[in-house]
Design a protein around this motif. Structure first.
Motif, PDB file in Angstrom:
ATOM      1  N   UNK A  73       0.837  -1.200   0.000  1.00 57.37           N
ATOM      2  CA  UNK A  73       0.000   0.000   0.000  1.00 57.37           C
ATOM      3  C   UNK A  73       0.875   1.254   0.000  1.00 57.37           C
ATOM      4  N   UNK A  74       0.443   2.232  -0.817  1.00 56.19           N
ATOM      5  CA  UNK A  74       1.062   3.554  -0.854  1.00 56.19           C
ATOM      6  C   UNK A  74       0.046   4.591  -0.385  1.00 56.19           C
ATOM      7  N   UNK A  75       0.525   5.542   0.404  1.00 58.95           N
ATOM      8  CA  UNK A  75      -0.348   6.575   0.949  1.00 58.95           C
ATOM      9  C   UNK A  75       0.163   7.957   0.565  1.00 58.95           C
ATOM     10  N   UNK A  76      -0.727   8.940   0.660  1.00 59.22           N
ATOM     11  CA  UNK A  76      -0.400  10.324   0.303  1.00 59.22           C
ATOM     12  C   UNK A  76      -0.253  11.132   1.591  1.00 59.22           C
ATOM     13  N   UNK A  77       0.736  12.019   1.695  1.00 63.34           N
ATOM     14  CA  UNK A  77       0.954  12.759   2.940  1.00 63.34           C
ATOM     15  C   UNK A  77      -0.143  13.772   3.253  1.00 63.34           C
ATOM     16  N   UNK A  78      -0.867  14.203   2.226  1.00 64.20           N
ATOM     17  CA  UNK A  78      -1.886  15.240   2.442  1.00 64.20           C
ATOM     18  C   UNK A  78      -3.300  14.674   2.435  1.00 64.20           C
ATOM     19  N   UNK A  79      -3.572  13.734   1.524  1.00 61.53           N
ATOM     20  CA  UNK A  79      -4.921  13.189   1.387  1.00 61.53           C
ATOM     21  C   UNK A  79      -4.919  11.752   1.901  1.00 61.53           C
ATOM     22  N   UNK A  80      -5.460  11.553   3.085  1.00 62.47           N
ATOM     23  CA  UNK A  80      -5.354  10.245   3.734  1.00 62.47           C
ATOM     24  C   UNK A  80      -6.114   9.141   3.012  1.00 62.47           C
ATOM     25  N   UNK A  81      -7.095   9.500   2.213  1.00 60.00           N
ATOM     26  CA  UNK A  81      -7.870   8.498   1.502  1.00 60.00           C
ATOM     27  C   UNK A  81      -7.409   8.297   0.060  1.00 60.00           C
ATOM     28  N   UNK A  82      -6.345   8.942  -0.322  1.00 58.27           N
ATOM     29  CA  UNK A  82      -5.757   8.714  -1.636  1.00 58.27           C
ATOM     30  C   UNK A  82      -4.793   7.542  -1.520  1.00 58.27           C
TER      31      UNK A  82
END
Length: 385
Positions: free
Chosen positions: A244-253
């Protein structure tokens, strides 16, 4: 040590279990998005250990003792008979009631779903025990128990233990003494299970000689603004591993990369193999959308997708709408690398995800074909003749 089995031992497990698919509204910027179609809901489920509880359903049965267990008990019997003129049955099958073992396992707190004599679960624990026949003199005699763990009918671990027979110093009943001996044997097996990680995905993958995702799977640590959260094994080797990869600003991206073996032969045509992966996704998404009263649309119908001249796959873009919430999106890409499917799922439309996927897929390396899949493909090929 891996458990070596022939190809036909895999006849009950070669069909890859379906992952849990769902449509769930999530936020990305000002729009709503669709949870990736290839992952478990919520966050990536960590690979549990046996330290506190076994979370998978486990069936437990009584079974016959193996020749190895009978030989161990027979050696004790021979020694006892040499030292005594009295003939005593020290290798009586089910000397301790199987229900005593099941009761103690249920009360141990280690199993969240234990099914005595239950059918249909992937994990089955078979218990055999031999020892002094009930009511017989058993001073210094040992009680023996054998615990065999199977996954879809394939033995992945077998271990045996013995416990010295307890003396009836407190005028305890025969049943109470037998339960104490069973408690000792169960405790030793549970400790063995904890020490070996018996119910972890890694133990299962190793035992079945599945692919080494820990050593052989290479994925980038970052893709643009997305950073790698973790890579975990599924509880089923036919489902492979997920990153899984996550975005630092948009937690649901989210961007999820699932790598798993396909069941077809290595020579299979990609243009037949890859669309099948998306068809199953679409069927599950449609069923879930119906349940949640969403209108599902294919904003990018399943079609060939080209990353570069050497790397091609297939892509499917979906959207879901309702009268009470904004549109939600999901895009899924599938590629064939060696004997694996690489499925990349994003929680946003193709216009946003194409560039991310193009950067990611060229940096993915998958493990080589496993011994498990060689046996499975050999079985499938023979059945097809």
């Amino acid at each position: 040590m891996p458990v070596h089995v022939n190809a036909f031992s895999f006849s009950s497990i070669y069909q890859r279990a379906c992952a849990f698919w769902s449509l769930k509204s999530q936020r990305f910027a000002v729009s709503k998005i669709l949870t990736p179609l290839c992952v478990f809901v919520l966050l990536l489920v960590p690979d549990f250990t046996f330290a506190s509880m076994v979370n998978q359903p486990v069936s437990v049965f009584s079974t016959y003792p193996s020749e190895t267990l009978l030989r161990a008990c027979g050696a004790q019997r021979a020694l006892s008979e040499a030292n005594s003129s009295q003939s005593t049955n020290l290798c009586f099958e089910d000397a301790i009631s199987p229900d005593s073992f099941i009761k103690l396992l249920s009360e141990s707190g280690e199993f969240s779903h234990l099914f005595p004599y239950g059918e249909g679960n992937d994990y089955e624990l078979l218990i055999a025990n031999v020892g002094a026949a009930p009511g017989m003199h058993r001073q210094h005699a040992k009680q023996f128990a054998e615990f065999t763990l199977q996954w879809r009918g394939i033995e992945i671990d077998s271990s045996s233990f013995d416990a010295s027979a307890l003396e009836n110093t407190d005028v305890k009943t025969e049943t109470a003494l037998a339960e104490e001996e069973a408690q000792s044997l169960i405790a030793r097996w549970i400790q063995h299970a904890k020490n070996s990680g018996l119910f972890t995905s890694q133990f299962l993958f190793d035992a079945l000689e599945a692919s080494d995702y820990k050593g052989g799977l290479q994925v980038p640590n970052a893709i643009g603004d997305f950073t790698k959260l973790d890579t975990q094994l599924y509880p089923d080797p036919f489902n492979g591993a997920i990153t899984r990869y996550i975005h630092p600003e948009f937690e649901d991206a989210l961007v999820d990369v699932t790598v798993y073996p396909f069941l077809d032969q290595l020579s299979s045509d990609e243009n037949e193999l890859l669309p099948k992966q998306l068809e199953s996704d679409l069927q599950r998404a449609s069923a879930t959308a119906d349940l949640q009263q969403l209108t599902l649309s294919q904003i990018s119908p399943a079609s060939r997708y080209e990353v570069n001249s050497a790397l091609r796959g297939w892509r499917l873009g979906l959207s879901a709408t309702s009268e009470t919430s904004p549109t939600i999106y999901a895009t899924t890409y599938v590629f064939k690398l060696q004997d694996k499917i690489v499925k990349v799922s994003t929680t946003f439309p193709p216009d946003f995800s194409d560039n991310i996927v193009n950067q990611l897929i060229v940096n993915v390396e998958v493990p080589q074909e496993s011994e498990m899949m060689k046996k499975v493909r050999s079985l499938l090929l023979e059945r097809a003749r």
